[in-house]
Design a protein around this motif. Structure first.
Motif, PDB file in Angstrom:
ATOM      1  N   GLU A 521       5.454   9.637   8.116  1.00 29.60           N
ATOM      2  CA  GLU A 521       5.750   8.209   8.253  1.00 29.60           C
ATOM      3  C   GLU A 521       5.317   7.454   6.998  1.00 29.60           C
ATOM      4  O   GLU A 521       4.203   7.644   6.509  1.00 29.60           O
ATOM      5  CB  GLU A 521       5.028   7.624   9.469  1.00 29.60           C
ATOM      6  N   ARG A 522       6.222   6.621   6.512  1.00 30.22           N
ATOM      7  CA  ARG A 522       5.912   5.839   5.317  1.00 30.22           C
ATOM      8  C   ARG A 522       4.896   4.746   5.658  1.00 30.22           C
ATOM      9  O   ARG A 522       5.057   4.018   6.632  1.00 30.22           O
ATOM     10  CB  ARG A 522       7.177   5.196   4.763  1.00 30.22           C
ATOM     11  N   VAL A 523       3.830   4.661   4.838  1.00 30.58           N
ATOM     12  CA  VAL A 523       2.809   3.629   5.017  1.00 30.58           C
ATOM     13  C   VAL A 523       2.992   2.623   3.879  1.00 30.58           C
ATOM     14  O   VAL A 523       2.650   2.893   2.722  1.00 30.58           O
ATOM     15  CB  VAL A 523       1.385   4.231   4.996  1.00 30.58           C
ATOM     16  N   GLU A 524       3.537   1.452   4.210  1.00 30.89           N
ATOM     17  CA  GLU A 524       3.883   0.467   3.180  1.00 30.89           C
ATOM     18  C   GLU A 524       2.657  -0.021   2.410  1.00 30.89           C
ATOM     19  O   GLU A 524       2.759  -0.417   1.255  1.00 30.89           O
ATOM     20  CB  GLU A 524       4.588  -0.720   3.833  1.00 30.89           C
ATOM     21  N   ALA A 525       1.490   0.013   3.065  1.00 29.41           N
ATOM     22  CA  ALA A 525       0.274  -0.465   2.409  1.00 29.41           C
ATOM     23  C   ALA A 525      -0.085   0.357   1.177  1.00 29.41           C
ATOM     24  O   ALA A 525      -0.789  -0.123   0.290  1.00 29.41           O
ATOM     25  CB  ALA A 525      -0.888  -0.453   3.391  1.00 29.41           C
TER      26      ALA A 525
END
Length: 626
Positions: A521-525
């Motif tokens: 899952e991509r973590v935008e932070a």
């Protein structure tokens, strides 16, 4: 008291050169603060300021200074010469860190002179120069002072020579003091009286006051700290804000000693406060001009006619402060979002340079994108949110603003990597650059030039303050300066170098976005915008740091760096493993294999439904390049 007996001045210096300590001695010497109430850094109102030993907010204080008979001075003004024993001294203590240089510029516009304070053990530093240039632009009288002469490693003669060459004064005119012991401090006050001119202005003209700071009080509304330039303002007067075009009534006014002391009026030359009763501090804007409003009895066509202020010329204000560092803040618990919003709104009431707007993230939920003046400002705000409002936060990787020119000709400004359009839509990306000045010992030039080169900085020039001290000038991308350049600079220079920077504009660069995936899952932070040439190295560095920062789970966690969906680096956090075969003692090997297969299926199922908790330390760890 006559306006000719007023002196308005501030103290400017590099961080930790002793501004607040000198202000303490002034307050003691003039009897402004009672001995029983005296404490270190008395003008620093926040606990955080005293703990860190730094000034964050400018703070005015009014003092009365009486010359003794044998020290009576003849004071020259533009029009006449006078003798006097009692003077009103309005002091403004200013911050010294580069992040708060905007506070310094506001202070300088409210005074006629400045004490340039230099540490005898460190000499002229980068922020000393920056603040001096700001003061000279305002055409202020400069009083050079060398502090900490009581220190064993003090070099007052060498530092005096540096100052003499810098501002063109004779070395004998430079005052040498110890703010800690009080040695020679009264000489500084006498120099203030003798050299700084009395404020100009006319009490008979229409009132004009410059707002140089403001804050919010629950009972008094927005409180403006002002310098009265012309005229006279009294309690109960109707006032008009020329910039905001709104009116209000003064519910209280007075002076700061530094505690608020009510008075009946303020007139030309005074520095004081006005309680406006306004419910929004944004309406009481720094740099606005306040004047007295007198309602007209005749037919009018505009607000300025209504209040008879049409012909009143606004005072030169300040450029609106613009944040340079952006980071998003999310509450760890989603239910705390309203509390975070309330906390930020309350902080902004007393910190006009803080900006924020709502945003949402699929991974982190609802939060706010915040703008700051620099990394220290970000650190101070997050610390205050934690201390004063008990907020438990996730703070994303700090970034800067970028200008993006799209293929359709439209230009947009983005403040977060998550806002970057699809690469197919982008014609070019521009990033902010700064003019960088580093003051350093001559023997550290090689190490610091290498550090600057690794930060994509472009060398411009080198000047010598003295035989042993140099000023290096560079132009560099802001993003490379704000994160860990300062720490690395202190490290390679053994703490002897200092820096100052200012924005010079945006420049085109080949930039791309690196995404970080945790468990698929991509973590935008964790997303970053970086130069294409550094993307692989940066992606690899981040996943390696996250591998150490994220705790192990009961299942394997893949950490991946990706560019436009292409994986460029990967690390795996190994799972915990229970020894399910420990209870077996002999027997057929198929029994052991059966238990291991069962465990394998369980971990696979757990991986499908498991959630990886990312601690705040993980977000902080990716900031540093080392």
């Amino acid at each position: 008291m006559s306006r000719q007996n007023i002196r308005n001045f501030c103290i400017i210096a590099h961080i930790d050169h002793g501004k607040s300590t000198l202000a303490d001695r002034f307050l003691e010497l003039t009897g402004t603060v009672e001995e029983r109430k005296m404490k270190k850094q008395v003008l620093d109102q926040m606990d955080l300021e005293r703990e860190r030993g730094i000034t964050i907010k400018l703070q005015p204080a009014r003092m009365k200074y009486k010359l003794t008979e044998n020290r009576k001075l003849k004071v020259e003004s533009k029009n006449k010469t006078l003798n006097s024993e009692l003077y009103t001294l309005n002091l403004i203590d200013t911050p010294g860190h580069v992040d708060f240089s905007y506070e310094v510029s506001r202070s300088l516009a409210a005074v006629e002179g400045a004490i340039l304070l230099v540490d005898a053990t460190q000499g002229i530093q980068a922020q000393t120069l920056a603040n001096l240039y700001l003061a000279l632009e305002q055409d202020l009288v400069i009083i050079p002072v060398i502090n900490k002469i009581d220190m064993p490693n003090a070099m007052p003669e060498e530092v005096a020579k540096e100052i003499s060459e810098l501002i063109g004064v004779e070395e004998k005119e430079i005052i040498k003091i110890s703010a800690k012991t009080g040695e020679n401090v009264e000489t500084v006050l006498r120099e203030v009286v003798e050299k700084i001119p009395a404020p100009q202005g006319n009490s008979e003209k229409p009132a004009r006051a410059l707002i140089f700071d403001s804050y919010f009080d629950s009972y008094k509304g927005a409180v403006a700290q002002v310098r009265i330039v012309d005229g006279k303002i009294s309690k109960g007067d109707k006032i008009y804000f020329l910039g905001e075009k709104i009116d209000s009534e003064i519910i209280e006014l007075g002076i700061m000693k530094p505690e608020l002391v009510k008075t009946e009026f303020l007139e030309a030359g005074d520095i004081g406060y006005i309680a406006t009763g306004l419910k929004e501090v944004s309406k009481c804007r720094v740099g606005d001009t306040v004047t007295k409003a007198v309602s007209s009895k005749y037919q009018v066509s505009s607000d300025s006619d209504i209040y008879n202020v049409k012909n009143i010329e606004p005072l030169p204000g300040y450029q609106e402060v613009k944040p340079v560092v952006f980071a998003s803040m999310y509450p760890v618990e989603g239910d705390d979002y309203p509390e975070l919003r309330d906390a930020l709104e309350k902080l902004k009431l007393n910190d006009a340079s803080l900006s924020f707007e709502p945003e949402s993230s699929s991974a982190l939920g609802r939060g706010f994108r915040c703008g700051f003046l620099g990394m220290l400002h970000l650190e101070i705000v997050s610390e205050r949110l934690s201390r004063e409002y008990n907020m438990n936060l996730v703070i994303t990787t700090p970034s800067v603003s970028y200008q993006v020119l799209k293929r359709n000709g439209k230009e947009i400004t983005i403040f977060s990597p998550a806002d970057l359009p699809d690469p197919s839509e982008i014609e070019e990306i521009r990033e902010p650059w700064v003019k960088l000045e580093v003051v350093l010992p001559k023997d550290k030039i090689g190490a610091i030039m290498k550090l600057a080169e690794n930060s994509r900085a472009i060398y411009k020039s080198a000047d010598y303050l003295s035989q042993d001290r140099t000023i290096l000038a560079y132009e560099a991308p802001l993003i490379n300066i704000i994160v860990d350049f300062y720490d690395n600079l202190k490290s390679v220079s053994s703490g002897f170098a200092s820096l100052n920077y200012e924005l010079i504009g945006f420049r085109k660069e080949d930039l791309i976005k690196v995404d970080i995936l945790v468990g698929g899952e991509r973590v935008e932070a964790f997303s970053k915008i970086v130069p294409r040439s550094e993307s692989y190295e940066d992606g690899k560095r981040i996943v390696e740091k996250l591998k150490d920062a994220i705790p192990r789970q009961n299942f394997a966690v893949a950490l991946q760096a990706a560019i436009s969906g292409k994986i460029i680096a990967r690390e795996t956090i190994r799972p915990f493993r229970k020894d399910v075969t420990a209870k077996l003692y002999g027997g057929d090997v198929s029994r052991k294999r059966k238990l291991l297969e069962k465990q394998k299926k369980g971990k696979k199922k757990m991986k499908s439904f498991g959630k990886v908790d990312i601690p705040q330390e993980a977000f902080l760890s990716v900031l540093k390049k080392k």
